[in-house]
Write a protein that holds these residues in place. Structure first.
Motif, PDB file in Angstrom:
ATOM      1  N   ALA A   1       0.843  -1.206   0.000  1.00  0.00           N
ATOM      2  CA  ALA A   1       0.000   0.000   0.000  1.00  0.00           C
ATOM      3  C   ALA A   1       0.871   1.246   0.000  1.00  0.00           C
ATOM      4  O   ALA A   1       0.736   2.137   0.828  1.00  0.00           O
TER       5      ALA A   1
ATOM      6  N   GLY B   1       0.717   0.936  -5.235  1.00  0.00           N
ATOM      7  CA  GLY B   1      -0.413   0.029  -4.995  1.00  0.00           C
ATOM      8  C   GLY B   1      -1.728   0.779  -4.878  1.00  0.00           C
ATOM      9  O   GLY B   1      -2.758   0.347  -5.407  1.00  0.00           O
TER      10      GLY B   1
ATOM     11  N   ASN C   1       9.808  10.024   0.741  1.00  0.00           N
ATOM     12  CA  ASN C   1      10.621  10.459  -0.412  1.00  0.00           C
ATOM     13  C   ASN C   1      10.761  11.974  -0.486  1.00  0.00           C
ATOM     14  O   ASN C   1      10.239  12.716   0.336  1.00  0.00           O
TER      15      ASN C   1
ATOM     16  N   THR D   1      13.614   2.516   1.536  1.00  0.00           N
ATOM     17  CA  THR D   1      14.294   1.620   0.601  1.00  0.00           C
ATOM     18  C   THR D   1      13.614   1.640  -0.765  1.00  0.00           C
ATOM     19  O   THR D   1      12.396   1.801  -0.866  1.00  0.00           O
TER      20      THR D   1
ATOM     21  N   TRP E   1      11.108   0.673  -8.708  1.00  0.00           N
ATOM     22  CA  TRP E   1      10.831   2.110  -8.775  1.00  0.00           C
ATOM     23  C   TRP E   1      11.860   2.960  -8.054  1.00  0.00           C
ATOM     24  O   TRP E   1      11.955   2.932  -6.837  1.00  0.00           O
TER      25      TRP E   1
HETATM   26  C1  LIG Z   1      14.805   9.285   0.582  1.00  0.00           C
HETATM   27  C2  LIG Z   1      14.034   9.024  -0.681  1.00  0.00           C
HETATM   28  C3  LIG Z   1      13.830  10.052  -1.606  1.00  0.00           C
HETATM   29  C4  LIG Z   1      13.096   9.822  -2.771  1.00  0.00           C
HETATM   30  N1  LIG Z   1      12.809  10.879  -3.593  1.00  0.00           N
HETATM   31  C5  LIG Z   1      11.976  10.695  -4.664  1.00  0.00           C
HETATM   32  C6  LIG Z   1      11.549  11.805  -5.438  1.00  0.00           C
HETATM   33  O1  LIG Z   1      11.913  12.961  -5.168  1.00  0.00           O
HETATM   34  N2  LIG Z   1      10.725  11.563  -6.494  1.00  0.00           N
HETATM   35  C7  LIG Z   1      10.292  10.293  -6.819  1.00  0.00           C
HETATM   36  O2  LIG Z   1       9.561  10.132  -7.793  1.00  0.00           O
HETATM   37  N3  LIG Z   1      10.675   9.231  -6.072  1.00  0.00           N
HETATM   38  C8  LIG Z   1      11.495   9.400  -5.006  1.00  0.00           C
HETATM   39  N4  LIG Z   1      11.852   8.325  -4.225  1.00  0.00           N
HETATM   40  C9  LIG Z   1      11.413   6.972  -4.611  1.00  0.00           C
HETATM   41  C10 LIG Z   1       9.963   6.736  -4.309  1.00  0.00           C
HETATM   42  O3  LIG Z   1       9.680   7.061  -2.973  1.00  0.00           O
HETATM   43  C11 LIG Z   1       9.631   5.268  -4.566  1.00  0.00           C
HETATM   44  O4  LIG Z   1      10.045   4.916  -5.868  1.00  0.00           O
HETATM   45  C12 LIG Z   1       8.127   5.017  -4.453  1.00  0.00           C
HETATM   46  O5  LIG Z   1       7.635   5.488  -3.218  1.00  0.00           O
HETATM   47  C13 LIG Z   1       7.826   3.545  -4.602  1.00  0.00           C
HETATM   48  O6  LIG Z   1       6.474   3.357  -4.289  1.00  0.00           O
HETATM   49  P1  LIG Z   1       5.930   1.901  -4.053  1.00  0.00           P
HETATM   50  O7  LIG Z   1       4.492   2.013  -3.765  1.00  0.00           O
HETATM   51  O8  LIG Z   1       6.377   1.031  -5.185  1.00  0.00           O
HETATM   52  O9  LIG Z   1       6.759   1.345  -2.800  1.00  0.00           O
HETATM   53  P2  LIG Z   1       6.608   1.643  -1.240  1.00  0.00           P
HETATM   54  O10 LIG Z   1       6.078   2.974  -0.962  1.00  0.00           O
HETATM   55  O11 LIG Z   1       7.932   1.286  -0.632  1.00  0.00           O
HETATM   56  O12 LIG Z   1       5.489   0.624  -0.770  1.00  0.00           O
HETATM   57  C14 LIG Z   1       5.699  -0.751  -0.757  1.00  0.00           C
HETATM   58  C15 LIG Z   1       4.833  -1.316   0.345  1.00  0.00           C
HETATM   59  O13 LIG Z   1       4.894  -2.738   0.259  1.00  0.00           O
HETATM   60  C16 LIG Z   1       4.755  -3.255   1.570  1.00  0.00           C
HETATM   61  N5  LIG Z   1       5.244  -4.632   1.551  1.00  0.00           N
HETATM   62  C17 LIG Z   1       6.486  -5.087   1.289  1.00  0.00           C
HETATM   63  N6  LIG Z   1       6.514  -6.431   1.385  1.00  0.00           N
HETATM   64  C18 LIG Z   1       5.263  -6.834   1.714  1.00  0.00           C
HETATM   65  C19 LIG Z   1       4.668  -8.105   1.950  1.00  0.00           C
HETATM   66  N7  LIG Z   1       5.357  -9.244   1.882  1.00  0.00           N
HETATM   67  N8  LIG Z   1       3.346  -8.148   2.277  1.00  0.00           N
HETATM   68  C20 LIG Z   1       2.606  -7.000   2.350  1.00  0.00           C
HETATM   69  N9  LIG Z   1       3.142  -5.763   2.150  1.00  0.00           N
HETATM   70  C21 LIG Z   1       4.440  -5.689   1.828  1.00  0.00           C
HETATM   71  C22 LIG Z   1       5.581  -2.293   2.404  1.00  0.00           C
HETATM   72  O14 LIG Z   1       5.193  -2.327   3.772  1.00  0.00           O
HETATM   73  C23 LIG Z   1       5.291  -0.958   1.749  1.00  0.00           C
HETATM   74  O15 LIG Z   1       4.272  -0.235   2.391  1.00  0.00           O
HETATM   75  C24 LIG Z   1      12.588   8.514  -3.050  1.00  0.00           C
HETATM   76  C25 LIG Z   1      12.779   7.486  -2.128  1.00  0.00           C
HETATM   77  C26 LIG Z   1      13.471   7.731  -0.953  1.00  0.00           C
HETATM   78  C27 LIG Z   1      13.627   6.612   0.044  1.00  0.00           C
END
Ligand SMILES: Cc1cc2nc3c(=O)[nH]c(=O)nc-3n(C[C@H](O)[C@H](O)[C@H](O)COP(=O)(O)OP(=O)(O)OC[C@H]3O[C@@H](n4cnc5c(N)ncnc54)[C@H](O)[C@@H]3O)c2cc1C
Length: 396
Positions: free
Chosen positions: A22, A26, A57, A316, A342
């Motif tokens: 989420a 997601g 982020n 991460t 991502w």
């Molecule tokens: C310090 C920092 C700065 C950044 N700056 C930028 C920026 O300026 N611009 C930009 O576009 N991007 C930026 N990013 C990258 C961006 O934040 C990520 O690419 C993006 O948030 C990914 O979204 P996501 O939903 O794929 O992953 P996430 O937000 O990481 O969500 C994944 C979710 O999956 C859940 N999960 C994992 N394994 C399981 C499991 N087995 N069962 C159930 N749930 C699970 C986790 O708990 C988590 O909530 C940055 C990242 C960081 C850390």
């Protein structure tokens, strides 16, 4: 206070689509699926919505990249950001205040010149700016650190908590279920098809499972026996106390591999990447990174000296060898959909939600998403994007 959009009902035993994670990816996908009429969509997270990188982020958004694949995808996302607050009926605080890639040396200015030429070829509206123009855009910069840059006037930033809330509420309104504290521990398959997932709250059957698990995406794919060639990196960011407005655009600072912007509440949010990104799957913040970011941001903007840091966090990201997202179905396992890899997944979420929802509903991969397939990595066809402000050798 309850987290926006979370479901209080028990977990059902069957859904049409289960989304693992989420984060913004997601949630955007759940919203787009629900909008297309799917009523049995569940988003499961082992923590609470936004606990991953989506709530940690730097919030920057741009579409000015150097390959047609990135430009097409992030251009579609930027267009979507513009309409998101109205569509979700929630202010995601998207602020198109501009995005300036700053050059501090002649060599960096040459790089910017190359970026601007490439943007012109690809039809992205940016312009090469002189040192004087860059200082006009961001007067807080130390003049001796400014040689010029490349500026995208319609780039900017949004607020990550607001974007998460907006998507979560809108998805819930349309019937998607959002189940926090529900970890996916196994993925059930049979004869090359997805059957469902096992979770810490029981077994669920579903013909479609989406891996949107951020830093945990490789591990989730492995639960289905699918190997995705990504690696997990830890990034850190800091937030200062609220300051009177002094910085309008988002900044990418080539010289220090850094980025920052001033939020609508006046805080400066920013970070610097180490010369080699830290390959780690933990959320530990380090004094080394705090010091590095503080020193570099003060060197770039001396007025930040003495300003207090009020928050510091780590998140991460799971990145592929070519740093591009990994999207869409997997040849050998029907029903598994990847939404991972991502690095810029905050900026990209509005487009990926829309494109992956179309692909799940129609069974056809939209052209903007097609280049980001897992197959490109398996078949040695990486997307060579050259304008990322990270050390691209780190995952090489
Ligand atoms: C310090 C920092 C700065 C950044 N700056 C930028 C920026 O300026 N611009 C930009 O576009 N991007 C930026 N990013 C990258 C961006 O934040 C990520 O690419 C993006 O948030 C990914 O979204 P996501 O939903 O794929 O992953 P996430 O937000 O990481 O969500 C994944 C979710 O999956 C859940 N999960 C994992 N394994 C399981 C499991 N087995 N069962 C159930 N749930 C699970 C986790 O708990 C988590 O909530 C940055 C990242 C960081 C850390």
């Amino acid at each position: 206070m309850p987290v926006p959009g979370v479901t209080r009902d028990p977990l059902r035993r069957a859904y049409e689509v289960v989304i693992v994670g989420a984060g913004l990816q997601g949630l955007a996908l759940a919203y787009e699926l629900a909008k297309r009429g799917l009523r049995d969509v569940a988003v499961l997270d082992r923590g609470y919505p936004g606990v991953g990188a989506s709530g940690r982020n730097g919030e920057l958004i741009r579409s000015a990249f150097g390959t047609p694949e990135w430009v097409g995808f992030f251009g579609a996302s930027l267009a979507r950001w513009r309409e998101l607050s109205a569509e979700l009926d929630f202010n995601v605080l998207f602020t198109p205040a501009g995005y300036l890639v700053l050059a501090s040396t002649d060599e960096e200015l040459e790089r910017c010149r190359g970026y601007a030429a490439r943007h012109r070829e690809l039809g992205v509206a940016t312009r090469l700016v002189t040192a004087a123009e860059a200082l006009e855009l961001a007067p807080a910069l130390a003049p001796e650190r400014v040689r010029g840059g490349v500026y995208q006037a319609d780039g900017g930033f949004a607020h990550h908590d607001a974007a998460l809330s907006g998507y979560a509420r809108a998805a819930a309104r349309l019937g998607a279920e959002l189940h926090p504290f529900t970890e996916v521990t196994a993925i059930r398959t049979s004869t090359g098809r997805i059957e469902g997932v096992e979770t810490t709250r029981g077994t669920i059957s579903a013909p479609v499972v989406v891996d949107a698990a951020g830093g945990g995406a490789r591990a989730v794919a492995a639960l289905a026996g699918v190997e995705i060639p990504t690696r997990t990196f830890r990034l850190e960011a800091i937030v200062t106390e609220s300051l009177a407005p002094f910085l309008r655009p988002g900044l990418a600072l080539l010289n220090v591999l850094g980025y920052c912007h001033q939020t609508t509440r006046g805080e400066l949010v920013g970070g610097t990447d180490q010369r080699r990104m830290d390959e780690a799957d933990c959320l530990r913040c380090t004094l080394r990174n705090l010091r590095d970011t503080a020193q570099k941001l003060v060197a770039m903007m001396p007025r930040l000296a003495g300003v207090r840091v009020v928050r510091h966090w780590a998140g991460t990201v799971d990145v592929a060898t070519d740093f591009a997202p990994v999207l869409g179905p997997v040849d050998e396992l029907e029903g598994l959909v990847l939404d991972c890899g991502w690095l810029y997944g905050f900026a990209g979420a509005p487009a990926s939600g829309l494109l992956l929802a179309d692909s799940i509903v129609t069974g056809r991969i939209p052209p903007l998403a097609a280049p980001f397939s897992l197959a490109r990595l398996r078949e040695g066809r990486p997307i060579r994007e050259s304008s990322l402000v990270v050390d691209t050798e780190a995952a090489g």
